[in-house]
Design a protein around this motif. Structure first.
Motif, short mmCIF file in Angstrom:
data_model
loop_
_atom_site.label_atom_id
_atom_site.label_comp_id
_atom_site.label_asym_id
_atom_site.label_seq_id
_atom_site.Cartn_x
_atom_site.Cartn_y
_atom_site.Cartn_z
N GLY A 35 0.81 -1.21 0.00
CA GLY A 35 0.00 0.00 0.00
C GLY A 35 0.84 1.26 0.00
O GLY A 35 0.54 2.23 -0.70
N ILE A 36 1.93 1.23 0.80
CA ILE A 36 2.83 2.40 0.88
C ILE A 36 3.44 2.69 -0.49
O ILE A 36 3.49 3.84 -0.94
N PHE A 37 3.89 1.63 -1.18
CA PHE A 37 4.52 1.85 -2.49
C PHE A 37 3.49 2.15 -3.58
O PHE A 37 3.79 2.90 -4.53
N ALA A 38 2.29 1.60 -3.45
CA ALA A 38 1.22 1.95 -4.40
C ALA A 38 0.87 3.43 -4.27
O ALA A 38 0.67 4.13 -5.27
N THR A 39 0.85 3.91 -3.02
CA THR A 39 0.57 5.34 -2.77
C THR A 39 1.68 6.21 -3.37
O THR A 39 1.39 7.25 -3.98
N ALA A 40 2.94 5.76 -3.21
CA ALA A 40 4.07 6.51 -3.78
C ALA A 40 3.96 6.57 -5.30
O ALA A 40 4.19 7.63 -5.91
N LEU A 41 3.60 5.44 -5.91
CA LEU A 41 3.44 5.41 -7.38
C LEU A 41 2.34 6.35 -7.83
O LEU A 41 2.48 7.06 -8.83
N PHE A 42 1.24 6.38 -7.07
CA PHE A 42 0.12 7.26 -7.40
C PHE A 42 0.54 8.73 -7.30
O PHE A 42 0.24 9.53 -8.19
N LYS A 43 1.25 9.06 -6.21
CA LYS A 43 1.72 10.44 -6.03
C LYS A 43 2.65 10.84 -7.18
O LYS A 43 2.52 11.93 -7.76
N ALA A 44 3.59 9.95 -7.52
CA ALA A 44 4.54 10.24 -8.60
C ALA A 44 3.81 10.43 -9.93
O ALA A 44 4.15 11.33 -10.71
N SER A 45 2.77 9.61 -10.16
CA SER A 45 2.03 9.73 -11.43
C SER A 45 1.29 11.06 -11.50
O SER A 45 1.18 11.66 -12.58
N LEU A 46 0.79 11.54 -10.36
CA LEU A 46 0.11 12.85 -10.34
C LEU A 46 1.09 13.98 -10.65
O LEU A 46 0.78 14.88 -11.45
N VAL A 47 2.27 13.93 -10.02
CA VAL A 47 3.27 14.98 -10.27
C VAL A 47 3.73 14.94 -11.72
O VAL A 47 3.81 15.97 -12.40
N LEU A 48 4.02 13.72 -12.21
CA LEU A 48 4.48 13.59 -13.61
C LEU A 48 3.39 14.05 -14.59
O LEU A 48 3.67 14.79 -15.53
#
Lengths: 93, 195
Positions: A35-48
């Motif tokens: 969940g922690i890494f899925a959240t990080a991927l989601f955050k990164a995708s929003l910024v990108l």
């Protein structure tokens, strides 16, 4: 894209930071780590996508960045036998 | 409106990628391999060293969270500066870039505070492999923050004279990338390793 969208994205990002911290506190399980890494991927995708405007960028730019990520996957898969198997066996002796 | 600002306004309608932006994407593609290579090595070692969890509990999670919020806020201010430059509002763009620099400096101050406490507690880069990776990854990231601050300050001077307004976007892309790197370093070094 207007200022309102950027600000909305910012609050979603802050909420995601809260979610990842809560997952960290929730318990030491594989699901929490996933969940922690899925959240990080989601955050990164929003910024990108929204802040770096990658969504509106040419396809070749996406392919160029994707090729860098592909190199990392190859590196990871290629090193797994050396680091985990061989190194592990030496460490175990 | 200056020629440069007009060129910025035409950016989304342009059929090709602007040279400066293309250069920045090339830089970031190489940065992905630099940071990613280090992270891949960390993950592989971490996989084989479950005892690193004992070291990881000593990282300061609160400062990690504060620095994450600081960097996300700086990403907002720089994207708003880009938006202002896009609309030809040089004064607002310059002001927002100034906020971004202040937030970047705040990040470095928190990091320095964190380092000083960790070193004082005996967690130096030579303590064990976890701390070596920790200082290498966060130190490399901090160096990129410093480079970003210098770049933003340089571009900000030009924006004050309404010159090269399109460069706000280029430094913005770089700054967001530094933010993205931290988005992955935060769970890797502060949250997940305790498991």
């Amino acid at each position: 894209m207007n200022r309102g969208t950027y600000i909305k994205i910012y609050f979603v990002l802050l909420a995601m930071v809260g979610v990842s911290v809560l997952l960290g506190l929730a318990g030491h399980t594989r699901i929490a780590v996933a969940g922690i890494f899925a959240t990080a991927l989601f955050k990164a995708s929003l910024v990108l996508g929204y802040y770096m405007h990658l969504k509106a960028e040419k396809n070749w730019v996406k392919w160029m960045l994707g090729s860098g990520v592909a190199c990392l996957v190859i590196l990871f898969v290629g090193l797994v036998p050396d680091i985990v198997y061989v190194y592990g066996r030496i460490a175990g002796n | 409106m200056s020629t440069a600002a007009t060129a910025t306004l035409d950016r989304y309608e342009s059929p090709s990628v602007a040279t400066g932006r293309m250069g920045m994407w090339w830089v970031l593609a190489s940065e992905i391999v630099i940071f990613g290579g280090a992270v891949v090595c960390y993950l592989l070692y971490r996989w084989h060293h479950p005892e690193w969890a004992e070291s990881a509990v000593h990282t300061n999670e609160l400062i990690g969270v504060i620095n994450t919020v600081v960097l996300l806020t700086s990403s907002l201010t720089i994207v708003l500066a880009h938006d202002a430059a896009h609309h030809g509002d040089a004064a607002r763009a310059k002001r927002l870039m100034g906020f971004t620099i202040l937030l970047g400096l705040a990040f470095l101050c928190f990091k320095a505070y964190e380092y000083s406490h960790e070193v004082a507690a005996g967690f130096t880069p030579v303590k064990n492999l976890f701390w070596s990776f920790y200082y290498f990854l966060t130190g490399l990231h901090a160096l990129h923050i410093v480079a970003g601050l210098i770049a933003i300050a340089t571009v900000m001077r030009g924006v004050g004279r309404r010159e090269n307004m399109q460069r706000v976007e280029y430094v913005g892309i770089y700054w967001h990338f530094v933010d993205v790197v931290w988005i992955f370093l935060f769970p890797l070094l502060y949250l997940a390793p305790k498991f």
